[in-house]
Motif scaffolding. Structure first.
Motif, PDB file in Angstrom:
ATOM      1  N   VAL A 191      40.389  44.904  50.553  1.00 18.34           N
ATOM      2  CA  VAL A 191      39.226  44.975  49.644  1.00 18.34           C
ATOM      3  C   VAL A 191      39.669  44.715  48.208  1.00 18.34           C
ATOM      4  O   VAL A 191      39.040  43.941  47.475  1.00 18.34           O
ATOM      5  CB  VAL A 191      38.524  46.340  49.775  1.00 18.34           C
ATOM      6  N   ALA A 192      40.767  45.328  47.792  1.00 23.30           N
ATOM      7  CA  ALA A 192      41.280  45.123  46.425  1.00 23.30           C
ATOM      8  C   ALA A 192      41.549  43.643  46.191  1.00 23.30           C
ATOM      9  O   ALA A 192      41.155  43.074  45.166  1.00 23.30           O
ATOM     10  CB  ALA A 192      42.551  45.937  46.210  1.00 23.30           C
ATOM     11  N   HIS A 193      42.177  43.005  47.155  1.00 23.52           N
ATOM     12  CA  HIS A 193      42.516  41.575  47.021  1.00 23.52           C
ATOM     13  C   HIS A 193      41.252  40.714  47.009  1.00 23.52           C
ATOM     14  O   HIS A 193      41.116  39.801  46.189  1.00 23.52           O
ATOM     15  CB  HIS A 193      43.444  41.165  48.163  1.00 23.52           C
ATOM     16  N   HIS A 194      40.307  41.026  47.878  1.00 25.03           N
ATOM     17  CA  HIS A 194      39.057  40.236  47.941  1.00 25.03           C
ATOM     18  C   HIS A 194      38.227  40.422  46.668  1.00 25.03           C
ATOM     19  O   HIS A 194      37.582  39.476  46.189  1.00 25.03           O
ATOM     20  CB  HIS A 194      38.234  40.639  49.170  1.00 25.03           C
ATOM     21  N   LEU A 195      38.258  41.615  46.107  1.00 21.36           N
ATOM     22  CA  LEU A 195      37.548  41.865  44.834  1.00 21.36           C
ATOM     23  C   LEU A 195      38.120  40.963  43.740  1.00 21.36           C
ATOM     24  O   LEU A 195      37.375  40.324  42.979  1.00 21.36           O
ATOM     25  CB  LEU A 195      37.689  43.334  44.425  1.00 21.36           C
ATOM     26  N   LEU A 196      39.434  40.881  43.678  1.00 18.51           N
ATOM     27  CA  LEU A 196      40.069  40.045  42.648  1.00 18.51           C
ATOM     28  C   LEU A 196      39.798  38.566  42.886  1.00 18.51           C
ATOM     29  O   LEU A 196      39.550  37.808  41.941  1.00 18.51           O
ATOM     30  CB  LEU A 196      41.573  40.324  42.609  1.00 18.51           C
ATOM     31  N   LEU A 197      39.817  38.154  44.145  1.00 22.07           N
ATOM     32  CA  LEU A 197      39.485  36.751  44.458  1.00 22.07           C
ATOM     33  C   LEU A 197      38.035  36.450  44.052  1.00 22.07           C
ATOM     34  O   LEU A 197      37.748  35.410  43.443  1.00 22.07           O
ATOM     35  CB  LEU A 197      39.661  36.490  45.955  1.00 22.07           C
ATOM     36  N   ALA A 198      37.136  37.376  44.375  1.00 23.14           N
ATOM     37  CA  ALA A 198      35.726  37.183  44.028  1.00 23.14           C
ATOM     38  C   ALA A 198      35.569  37.091  42.510  1.00 23.14           C
ATOM     39  O   ALA A 198      34.842  36.230  41.999  1.00 23.14           O
ATOM     40  CB  ALA A 198      34.893  38.339  44.584  1.00 23.14           C
ATOM     41  N   HIS A 199      36.290  37.954  41.801  1.00 27.16           N
ATOM     42  CA  HIS A 199      36.283  37.902  40.331  1.00 27.16           C
ATOM     43  C   HIS A 199      36.728  36.524  39.855  1.00 27.16           C
ATOM     44  O   HIS A 199      36.062  35.873  39.046  1.00 27.16           O
ATOM     45  CB  HIS A 199      37.218  38.974  39.760  1.00 27.16           C
ATOM     46  N   GLY A 200      37.826  36.034  40.370  1.00 28.93           N
ATOM     47  CA  GLY A 200      38.375  34.745  39.928  1.00 28.93           C
ATOM     48  C   GLY A 200      37.451  33.580  40.215  1.00 28.93           C
ATOM     49  O   GLY A 200      37.284  32.687  39.371  1.00 28.93           O
ATOM     50  N   GLU A 201      36.814  33.590  41.382  1.00 30.97           N
ATOM     51  CA  GLU A 201      35.878  32.487  41.704  1.00 30.97           C
ATOM     52  C   GLU A 201      34.623  32.591  40.830  1.00 30.97           C
ATOM     53  O   GLU A 201      34.061  31.561  40.437  1.00 30.97           O
ATOM     54  CB  GLU A 201      35.502  32.530  43.186  1.00 30.97           C
ATOM     55  N   ALA A 202      34.211  33.818  40.505  1.00 30.48           N
ATOM     56  CA  ALA A 202      33.044  33.974  39.632  1.00 30.48           C
ATOM     57  C   ALA A 202      33.368  33.468  38.226  1.00 30.48           C
ATOM     58  O   ALA A 202      32.502  32.879  37.555  1.00 30.48           O
ATOM     59  CB  ALA A 202      32.609  35.441  39.579  1.00 30.48           C
ATOM     60  N   VAL A 203      34.595  33.647  37.790  1.00 28.08           N
ATOM     61  CA  VAL A 203      34.997  33.132  36.472  1.00 28.08           C
ATOM     62  C   VAL A 203      34.869  31.609  36.451  1.00 28.08           C
ATOM     63  O   VAL A 203      34.316  31.030  35.506  1.00 28.08           O
ATOM     64  CB  VAL A 203      36.442  33.563  36.123  1.00 28.08           C
ATOM     65  N   ALA A 204      35.295  30.955  37.518  1.00 30.75           N
ATOM     66  CA  ALA A 204      35.183  29.486  37.576  1.00 30.75           C
ATOM     67  C   ALA A 204      33.711  29.083  37.581  1.00 30.75           C
ATOM     68  O   ALA A 204      33.315  28.141  36.877  1.00 30.75           O
ATOM     69  CB  ALA A 204      35.889  28.958  38.828  1.00 30.75           C
ATOM     70  N   ALA A 205      32.892  29.793  38.351  1.00 30.27           N
ATOM     71  CA  ALA A 205      31.453  29.489  38.399  1.00 30.27           C
ATOM     72  C   ALA A 205      30.830  29.678  37.018  1.00 30.27           C
ATOM     73  O   ALA A 205      29.974  28.899  36.581  1.00 30.27           O
ATOM     74  CB  ALA A 205      30.764  30.401  39.414  1.00 30.27           C
ATOM     75  N   PHE A 206      31.299  30.699  36.311  1.00 33.28           N
ATOM     76  CA  PHE A 206      30.776  30.967  34.958  1.00 33.28           C
ATOM     77  C   PHE A 206      31.077  29.797  34.026  1.00 33.28           C
ATOM     78  O   PHE A 206      30.206  29.297  33.312  1.00 33.28           O
ATOM     79  CB  PHE A 206      31.423  32.241  34.412  1.00 33.28           C
ATOM     80  N   ARG A 207      32.336  29.333  34.073  1.00 29.05           N
ATOM     81  CA  ARG A 207      32.729  28.235  33.173  1.00 29.05           C
ATOM     82  C   ARG A 207      31.886  26.986  33.426  1.00 29.05           C
ATOM     83  O   ARG A 207      31.612  26.204  32.536  1.00 29.05           O
ATOM     84  CB  ARG A 207      34.201  27.908  33.352  1.00 29.05           C
ATOM     85  N   ALA A 208      31.445  26.818  34.671  1.00 33.05           N
ATOM     86  CA  ALA A 208      30.696  25.603  35.043  1.00 33.05           C
ATOM     87  C   ALA A 208      29.198  25.787  34.825  1.00 33.05           C
ATOM     88  O   ALA A 208      28.425  24.838  34.978  1.00 33.05           O
ATOM     89  CB  ALA A 208      30.953  25.275  36.517  1.00 33.05           C
TER      90      ALA A 208
END
Ligand SMILES: CO[C@H](O)c1c[n+]2c([nH]1)[C@H](O)[C@@H](O)[C@H](O)[C@H]2CO
Length: 445
Positions: A191-208
């Motif tokens: 869960v900790a790892h998936h939370l961080l992955l989700a955070h990182g993909e959301a950051v990319a979506a935000f930039r776009a």
């Protein structure tokens, strides 16, 4: 008078499930906290978020109250189950409309909105598909984040992906005292790892996205870990505690790796982590949100609990939560973050205290302890700024007394008292004092 920098954002923080009530109104679906609180034995007194502070209906008056308090900014969270009842796919326009109206009212009142995408109320429909323990959650969260960037990104310039991933992973999936109530170390670490992955993909979506001109960050609950003695065993125990409580998220986010001491300590339970994953997680963010409440004092305790440590009681005064009042820990934490993980803009996205607030004969709340708590923590933050820390805002937890998770309504953190039977809001002494701090943009020495 210790003045803060020009434009310092003084605010308050809340969260959807803790204040809104009406969890199933207008097409919203049950969250994991709706299910958890409605499961007997999980929440003190059998309390639920069914009504809470009735903010879903009283939002206009609450924004007027924020304006009266002179808030410069307001941190709220969006309830994923209101806007995507199935977690993905079908958009519930009535749910989006609630946040649309709230944001417009905040802007109208001259209050800067800070939106937290996830403050623990996952759609139950996604828990049925494995929730945060299922790596597919990365795509689900990215879809949800992209929708909110699209719908609110023209007006919301400050976004927080996750509130306290440590609490989601540990309290929700290892200790089992928060929703979804799992007690499974293997699941919790994934869960900790998936939370961080989700955070990182959301950051990319935000930039776009159209919101990309704004700022995006994450909020972590961080606490200095102090060794009970200078013995090698207590120092090693404190290093394990610091790695699990603080560096588990700080290191991958800012250094692109997990703490080696944890990988070694958890052995076969540790999840499979690829370099591609780490590159997603460490995508640059614009600020770090810090939730600070206290510190821990740690001693070695072989074989005890997850880390072979125990927390040592200290003599200091405590809040109604039993947490030591330790403002110097805030200074220490801010300076450490600046030096070891920065220099990037920081916001204190939560700091506050629960005390046994009562209405006095005149129907007021004279919460002098909370005034003192906040005053001392504001001065600690100001000292950190003197030492070069780029602290740009401070959100007091909380604006309103509210639903305190597994403790229900037994704990009051607000600078405004909520009389739950009548839903009356009564500004406490700390609320009036905070208004003066904001007006002066500073606190007396
Ligand atoms: C050790 O405290 C945690 O960092 C923490 C404290 N708190 C939190 N995290 C949560 O973000 C809030 O929802 C709580 O209401 C608030 C008060 O308990």
């Amino acid at each position: 008078m210790r003045r803060f920098p020009e434009g310092f954002l003084w605010g308050c923080a809340t969260a959807s499930y803790q204040i809104e009530g009406s969890p199933l109104a207008d097409g919203a679906s049950p969250s994991i906290w709706h299910r958890f609180s409605h499961t007997p034995g999980n929440v003190q007194g059998g309390d639920t978020g069914d009504v809470a502070c009735d903010h879903y209906r009283r939002w206009r008056d609450d924004v007027a109250l924020m304006r009266e308090l002179g808030l410069k900014a307001y941190r709220f969270s969006i309830a994923w189950p209101r806007v995507l009842p199935d977690g993905t796919g079908r958009v519930n326009e009535a749910g989006v409309a609630f946040y649309d109206r709230l944001v417009d009212a905040l802007l109208e009142a001259g209050i800067v909105p800070f939106a937290t995408l996830y403050h623990w109320d996952l759609p139950g429909a996604l828990q049925d598909r494995g929730g945060w323990a299922n790596r597919d959650v990365v795509g689900w969260f990215t879809e949800y984040a992209g929708l909110m960037f699209e719908r609110l990104g023209d007006r919301v310039q400050h976004w927080i992906t996750l509130n306290e991933p440590w609490c989601v992973a540990h309290l929700g999936h290892v200790a089992g005292v928060h929703a979804p109530g799992m007690r499974d170390l293997w699941a919790g670490l994934r869960v900790a790892h998936h939370l961080l992955l989700a955070h990182g993909e959301a950051v990319a979506a935000f930039r776009a996205s159209r919101a990309g001109r704004g700022r995006i960050g994450i909020t972590l609950n961080l606490a200095p870990q102090h060794a009970a003695t200078s013995s090698q065993t207590d120092r090693a125990a404190t290093d394990r505690a610091d790695a699990y409580h603080n560096r588990l998220f700080l290191d991958p986010l800012f250094k692109g790796r997990y703490p080696a001491v944890l990988v070694q300590h958890f052995g076969e339970a540790w999840p499979e982590v690829t370099d591609e994953d780490l590159a997603i997680i460490r995508r640059p963010i614009d600020f770090l949100g810090i939730n600070y409440y206290s510190r821990s004092v740690v001693a070695d305790a072989p074989g005890e609990g997850l880390l072979g440590i125990r927390h040592v009681d200290t003599a200091g005064a405590r809040t109604a939560m039993g947490w030591e009042i330790y403002p110097q820990g805030l200074y220490e934490l801010l300076v450490r973050l600046h030096r070891e993980y920065g220099p990037l803009p920081l916001y204190i996205t939560e700091n506050g205290a629960a005390f046994d607030d009562r209405l006095d004969a005149s129907g007021q709340v004279d919460d002098a302890e909370r005034v003192d708590y906040l005053h001392r923590h504001f001065l600690a933050a100001r000292r950190a700024i003197d030492d070069g820390v780029r602290l740009e805002g401070y959100f007091v937890w909380s604006m309103l007394d509210n639903f305190e998770w597994a403790l229900g309504y037994s704990k009051r953190f607000g600078i405004v008292y909520v009389d739950y039977p009548s839903q009356r809001r009564i500004v406490k002494r700390s609320g009036r004092w905070y208004r003066q701090v904001i007006e002066a943009n500073g606190v007396p020495e």
